[in-house]
Design an enzyme around this catalytic site. Structure first.
Site: not given
Ligand code: 13P
Length: 256
Positions: A96, A166
């Site tokens: 992450h 992401e």
């Molecule tokens: P948000 O949905 O708060 O933008 O976070 C995304 C995230 O980092 C999920 O792993």
């Protein structure tokens, strides 16, 4: 393939009681789901108590937010694949951006992926660029995260791999914290899929779910899965509100 929706609770909530209450509400809300696999990724500490309220028949699975790659021994503060597995964890989030920001390299991510996949759990490899780069269709950083993260992993283990795109700038608590648009997600995840085809062949790659994460909520979730054509979502902030998260699950459930 069922759509996968993962609730990444990050370092929330503050007490075990709140965690149990949130998990139980989601468990009840997820009961009727047929097309969606709902996953909770709470802090390590809450995994055993949440595991107790999930039966084998429950529509909800447990994930961990991180892992350590060694099997056991003198590693203060770390948690192994076997320990997670014995606690009911089925998936592990690896790489992450918030962990990478603390110094996690692609090499470390690779070791963690090997540990998760080697223990027959599913691994969710997170990739994403820090800033939107209009001039490049596919940022080099994502290519490196995929290739270096997945290097020297047996092809047969890829069936348990999930990739989450992401973009860091789209995470609600980072940068501008605004969601990406479905068109861009479609373009980038198509390139990610193509890259995976090249690495392991079309047959194996077609079994890898590709998710999107970044400011997803109950209002925009449907568009990402439908028009962004992703196989699921990784949700941060909105997953801490049971009503919102259940609403989000139901929106995705409606998509054929
Ligand atoms: P948000 O949905 O708060 O933008 O976070 C995304 C995230 O980092 C999920 O792993």
């Amino acid at each position: 393939m069922k759509k996968i929706i993962i609730a990444n609770w990050k370092m929330n909530p503050q007490t075990a009681r709140q965690a149990l209450q949130l998990a139980d509400e989601v468990r009840r809300g997820a009961k009727s789901l047929k097309n969606v696999e709902a996953v909770l990724a709470p802090p390590f500490l809450y995994i055993p108590i949440i595991s107790k309220i999930l039966s084998g028949k429950s529509n909800l699975r447990l994930a961990a937010q991180d892992i350590f790659w060694e099997k056991g021994g003198a590693y203060t503060g770390e948690i192994s694949a076997d320990q997670l597995k014995a606690s009911g964890v089925k998936l592990v989030i690896v790489g992450h951006s918030e962990r990478r920001a603390l110094g996690e390299t692609n090499e470390i991510v690779n070791k963690k992926l090997k540990a998760v996949l080697g223990a027959s759990m599913r691994a969710v490899l997170c990739v994403g660029e820090a800033e939107r780069q209009k001039e490049v269709a596919f940022p080099k950083i994502i290519r490196d995260e995929l290739h270096e993260g997945l290097t020297r992993i047996k092809k047969s283990l890829f069936r348990n791999l999930v990739v989450a795109y992401e973009p860091i700038w789209a995470i609600s608590t980072a940068g501008r914290g605004r969601a990406d648009n479905p068109q861009n997600i479609y373009e980038i995840t198509t390139i990610i899929r193509r890259e995976l085809y090249r690495m392991v062949g079309k047959r194996t790659a077609s079994k890898i779910s590709v998710l999107y994460g970044g400011s997803v909520d109950d209002k925009n979730a449907r568009a990402f899965v439908k028009d962004g054509a992703v196989d699921g979502l990784l949700v941060g902030g909105a997953s801490l509100d049971a009503k919102k998260f259940i609403g989000l699950l139901k929106e995705v459930e409606k998509i054929q």
